[in-house]
Design an enzyme around this catalytic site. Structure first.
Site, PDB file in Angstrom:
ATOM      1  CE1 TYR A 277      68.187  29.756   6.125  1.00  0.00           C
ATOM      2  CE2 TYR A 277      65.937  30.530   5.762  1.00  0.00           C
ATOM      3  CZ  TYR A 277      67.096  29.942   5.285  1.00  0.00           C
ATOM      4  OH  TYR A 277      67.160  29.535   3.971  1.00  0.00           O
ATOM      5  CG  HIS A 278      65.341  29.305  14.207  1.00  0.00           C
ATOM      6  ND1 HIS A 278      64.532  28.187  14.289  1.00  0.00           N
ATOM      7  CD2 HIS A 278      64.660  30.193  13.417  1.00  0.00           C
ATOM      8  CE1 HIS A 278      63.432  28.379  13.605  1.00  0.00           C
ATOM      9  NE2 HIS A 278      63.486  29.590  13.053  1.00  0.00           N
ATOM     10  N   PRO A 279      69.989  31.083  14.488  1.00  0.00           N
ATOM     11  CG  PRO A 279      71.365  32.649  13.407  1.00  0.00           C
ATOM     12  CD  PRO A 279      70.051  31.914  13.263  1.00  0.00           C
TER      13      PRO A 279
ATOM     14  CG  ASP B  21      70.643  27.455  12.881  1.00  0.00           C
ATOM     15  OD1 ASP B  21      69.545  27.949  13.204  1.00  0.00           O
ATOM     16  OD2 ASP B  21      71.037  27.383  11.706  1.00  0.00           O
TER      17      ASP B  21
END
Length: 566
Positions: A469-471, A295
């Site tokens: 918020y980039h998993p 992330d």
């Protein structure tokens, strides 16, 4: 639902809506799209400036949180994931970043052959309808509307930030999604005709009337149906009523980097040892399922603004009413932008071939929920290193499909990530200290001038860092001999027939920016593989790499060096 469908897609998000469109468009195949949430037809989803509202809603957000993270003071970090048609593309910040060309070369080096930049560029172009039309790098006729901001020329702070970056010695890029992916420039967004261009709006709505496409909302998929090593369908429940759906050709998991590995694990696909410990009978030992979680982290770097030009004056109820009214009637004005209209991608040190720090500039000092964080005027940059080396995992805690998973990112576990943050803080101060910001730059609100030493920076970052918020990465592509690889280069789950994963789970490593655009690209590319079509011909468009990257961190010395207070 006794009918057997050729393809069952689980999840109507950033990837699932793309697949539903592409797999059904020739009319030859029956396609079932299952979504756990409901409709996305809500004015607060459509209006770009209202992005904080669907994000905060339990209707549209699964509301996940990480476990206490051991390297950031045991804080639980929020991990929002979209719920409803469009998935996370219906609640995200609408920032459009494809990733640097070097990101995709890195994927190839890790076993994702056929996913080089030249291989992926045609699918980025196929997906896109760029506001300025097609060129060597951009698409002009795709479903996904992409635009620049509408306030860039009206608010001087946006250009001042870009000018400060140039004064600090970095390049200015005309298009970071094109030839030059490094430097300062205008940021792009998935906004078309003043409205959010989610994949539901861009891909699903044009396809929903097709007779061979069935869309079922409010279906919570529990597990996959298996006969030996063949996947034959899925089981789940709709409004509490158990249901099974049969697939004649394939099941495609597009539930996202958190939910897709959860469905695999509930189906007995994953680490046999861990599944046995949960009382789940292992069906297929695949230890990489749920591992390799990555992330981006970011902080808000905030300053007072010396001139009354920031958006802080627009955060009162009356101003919001007029902004909303103008958007409602004309789809224009401040309601039609996400406000991230200038940005930067820079390298933190010499020896890096591509950027590892990303900036989103915002001409206001506010919280993510849209409320002001100061009195008066301010501005902020959302910034963080974007090529982390720390790795985490996603694990189910229970066989119950409604149970939230255990999510552990292990943020800042790797020493290199800590060092990158120190450099990030110092480089940001140097950029904001440039002459272009003199007319606007007031006091540094946070981190604050008392945060200077390595130890002080480390402590402040641990206390304030948040997820961007980039998993991704939890079912990653890789070579046959890689024991941690879950999927092959055509997104098929290794060792099983009739099953693919197509979403951000398959990324070997996180790209250098927001991940919605590469997720859409991956679904476009996977659709051809699923249908047995030849891949689009590689596009060898050149990309700019700083010729002095091995010896220099930037192109030239800054106009003004940052001097910490004594």
């Amino acid at each position: 639902m006794n009918k057997t469908f050729d393809y069952i897609i689980v999840g109507a998000g950033s990837a699932g809506c793309v697949l539903a469109n592409r797999l059904s468009e020739d009319g030859k195949h029956s396609v079932l799209l299952l979504e756990a949430g409901g409709s996305d037809r809500n004015i607060l989803i459509s209006m770009p400036t209202a992005l904080s509202y669907p994000m905060a809603s339990r209707t549209y957000n699964w509301g996940y949180n990480s476990d206490p993270e051991p390297y950031v003071d045991h804080r639980q970090i929020t991990c929002p994931r979209g719920r409803g048609l469009g998935g996370t593309s219906s609640i995200n910040g609408m920032v459009y970043v494809r990733g640097h060309a070097c990101d995709f070369e890195e994927w190839v080096s890790l076993g994702a052959e056929g996913w080089s930049y030249a291989d992926c560029l045609p699918y980025f172009k196929r997906s896109e309808m760029w506001q300025n039309g097609a060129d060597a790098y951009r698409g002009g006729n795709g479903p996904l509307g992409v635009s620049g901001g509408n306030n860039m020329t009206r608010n001087p702070l946006y250009q001042a930030f870009i000018d400060a970056g140039v004064e600090a010695g970095y390049p200015q890029t005309e298009d970071y999604n094109g030839y030059c992916g490094e430097g300062f420039g205008q940021m792009h967004m998935t906004v078309a005709s003043g409205k959010r261009a989610s994949t539901s709006r861009a891909y699903l709505r044009p396809a929903q009337s097709r007779s061979n496409l069935t869309i079922l909302k409010n279906v919570l998929v529990d597990r996959l149906l298996m006969q030996g090593k063949q996947i034959t369908g899925v089981s789940g429940a709709r409004h509490g009523q158990p249901m099974e759906f049969k697939a004649g050709k394939e099941v495609i998991l597009s539930a996202g980097s958190i939910a897709s590995p959860m469905i695999l694990q509930r189906s007995g696909i994953g680490s046999a040892e861990r599944l046995s410990g949960l009382g789940i009978r292992p069906q297929h030992d695949l230890p990489g399922v749920g591992q390799n979680l990555q992330d981006h982290l970011e902080v808000y770097f905030q300053f007072h603004c010396e001139q009354p030009v920031s958006l802080n004056s627009k955060l009162n109820p009356l101003s919001k009413f007029f902004i909303g009214a103008k958007w409602f009637f004309f789809k224009s004005g401040l309601g039609a932008t996400n406000h991230f209209e200038s940005c930067a991608f820079i390298r933190s040190r010499a020896g890096l071939k591509s950027p590892d720090i990303q900036y989103h500039f915002l001409p206001a000092a506010m919280r993510y929920d849209g409320t002001p964080s100061i009195k008066g005027h301010g501005f902020q940059v959302h910034v963080g290193p974007n090529k982390p080396k720390s790795r985490g995992r996603v694990e189910i805690t229970d066989a119950d499909p409604s149970a939230h998973p255990s999510i552990l990112f292990n943020y800042l576990q790797h020493e290199d990530d800590i060092a990158a943050w120190r450099q990030c803080i110092r480089l940001t101060r140097e950029i904001i200290a440039q002459p272009a910001m003199d007319a606007f730059r007031g006091d540094e609100l946070q981190p604050g001038l008392d945060v200077q030493s390595d130890d002080e920076i480390d402590q402040w970052v641990r206390e304030n860092v948040e997820s961007a918020y980039h998993p991704c990465g939890t079912a990653r592509m890789g070579r046959k001999d890689d024991p941690q690889a879950v999927t092959d280069t055509e997104c098929r789950v290794r060792g099983l027939s009739g099953l693919r994963v197509v979403d951000a789970s398959i990324f070997p490593t996180v790209p250098y920016g927001n991940i919605n655009a590469p997720t859409i690209m991956a679904a476009e590319k996977a659709a051809d593989a699923i249908l047995g079509k030849p891949a689009l011909a590689p596009d060898p468009a050149p990309v700019w790499i700083d010729p002095n990257w091995q010896s220099a961190q930037r192109q030239s010395a800054p106009r003004r060096a940052y001097q910490p207070p004594r």
